[in-house]
Enzyme design. Structure first.
Site, PDB file in Angstrom:
ATOM      1  CD  GLU A   1      -8.687   0.898   8.063  1.00  8.10           C
ATOM      2  OE1 GLU A   1      -8.639  -0.043   8.893  1.00  8.10           O
ATOM      3  OE2 GLU A   1      -8.098   1.982   8.232  1.00  8.10           O
TER       4      GLU A   1
ATOM      5  CG  ASP B   1      -0.262  -0.428   2.511  1.00 11.40           C
ATOM      6  OD1 ASP B   1       0.980  -0.362   2.573  1.00 11.40           O
ATOM      7  OD2 ASP B   1      -0.962  -0.831   3.452  1.00 11.40           O
TER       8      ASP B   1
HETATM    9  C1  GLP Z   1      -0.470   0.005   8.830  1.00  9.22           C
HETATM   10  C2  GLP Z   1      -0.098  -0.644   7.470  1.00  9.22           C
HETATM   11  C3  GLP Z   1      -0.181  -2.144   7.562  1.00  9.22           C
HETATM   12  C4  GLP Z   1       0.488  -2.563   8.844  1.00  9.22           C
HETATM   13  C5  GLP Z   1      -0.379  -2.180  10.013  1.00  9.22           C
HETATM   14  C6  GLP Z   1       0.268  -2.415  11.359  1.00  9.22           C
HETATM   15  O1  GLP Z   1      -1.518   0.889   8.780  1.00  9.22           O
HETATM   16  N1  GLP Z   1      -0.836  -0.209   6.316  1.00  9.22           N
HETATM   17  O2  GLP Z   1       0.446  -2.721   6.418  1.00  9.22           O
HETATM   18  O3  GLP Z   1       0.644  -3.957   8.876  1.00  9.22           O
HETATM   19  O4  GLP Z   1      -0.859  -0.879   9.880  1.00  9.22           O
HETATM   20  O5  GLP Z   1       1.218  -1.433  11.670  1.00  9.22           O
HETATM   21  P1  GLP Z   1       2.377  -1.677  12.680  1.00  9.22           P
HETATM   22  O6  GLP Z   1       3.239  -2.735  12.090  1.00  9.22           O
HETATM   23  O7  GLP Z   1       3.111  -0.360  12.772  1.00  9.22           O
HETATM   24  O8  GLP Z   1       1.773  -2.070  13.955  1.00  9.22           O
END
Ligand code: GLP
Length: 233
Positions: A135, A62
């Site tokens: 989401e 993304d």
């Molecule tokens: C973000 C990303 C995801 C990620 C998730 C968890 O918003 N778009 O790809 O896996 O949230 O984030 P984190 O690894 O910082 O906890």
């Protein structure tokens, strides 16, 4: 789902590194990559290793809409700092969040995924169960699309920005179906904040309100979780 419980992120990221390099040894040519804090230790393991990605392709999940690829906060910049700068791939794809036509960009990205089917996809997990930026409520059959981020995701991600107002509210994300198409999926989750989503993903009903629950149906998923993330299982 194969569940691997580890003591902490360090042990889990070492395990993930072993799984990814084994996958390379077995012929994997296309890595699906993720951003966020979850894979940073894994990327460090790669940076410090002698692995060579120069014949491989990477496809990221993304990108934020509105950020130039050179913006400090863009996921392209994150990937350059974390991995690509030191371990370049033959080609690395990240959605273009500045595309003038985002619908076209989503189609272009799906065509890239079709041309280069993902051998192994790394995933983190949102506290609300999102994977990529899919989401709760996203249809399971979704392909790459434009996403309105939920307030909980904006709150979770504001730590990477100076002010909350700077967090983009829109992103382009691979869809659930695009992710599900990967031959192998490796999801990691660390810390107690992730424990409720981990429990729902593994033990809950398969439901679009919990995007990661679809992974129960995939035939080659490895979930690596630390003790805190596993605490509600
Ligand atoms: C973000 C990303 C995801 C990620 C998730 C968890 O918003 N778009 O790809 O896996 O949230 O984030 P984190 O690894 O910082 O906890």
């Amino acid at each position: 789902m194969k569940i691997i419980k580890v003591k902490d992120k360090i042990e889990g990221s070492q395990k993930a590194f072993e799984i990814m390099t084994e996958s390379m040894a077995n012929g994997s040519k296309v890595f699906g990559l993720a951003t966020g804090s979850t894979p940073t230790e894994l990327y460090k393991n790669f940076r410090e290793s002698d692995v060579d990605f120069s014949n491989m392709i990477s496809i990221n999940l993304d990108e934020y809409v509105g950020l130039d690829e050179n913006d400090e906060q863009s996921y392209r910049t994150f990937m350059k700092q974390q991995l690509f700068g030191e371990k370049p791939f033959k080609m690395s794809y990240v959605p273009n969040g500045k595309a003038s036509d985002l619908e076209e960009e989503a189609k272009r990205y799906d065509a890239i995924i079709q041309e280069h089917p993902i051998d192994i996809q790394i995933l983190g997990l949102g506290t609300n169960g999102h994977i990529g930026f899919n989401e709760p409520g996203t249809p399971f059959e979704s392909t790459t699309h434009v996403v309105q981020l939920t307030n909980s995701t904006i709150q979770a991600n504001k730590r990477f920005f100076e002010k909350e107002e700077d967090v983009p509210t829109t992103a382009v994300s691979m869809g659930i179906d695009s992710i599900f198409g990967a031959k192998e999926i490796l999801l990691m989750a660390w810390g107690e904040d992730k424990a409720p989503a981990v429990k729902a993903m593994i033990e809950g009903e398969i439901n679009e309100d919990m995007p990661a629950s679809i992974l129960q149906k995939h035939n080659d998923v490895v979930v690596i979780i630390d003790e805190a993330a596993a605490s509600l299982l």
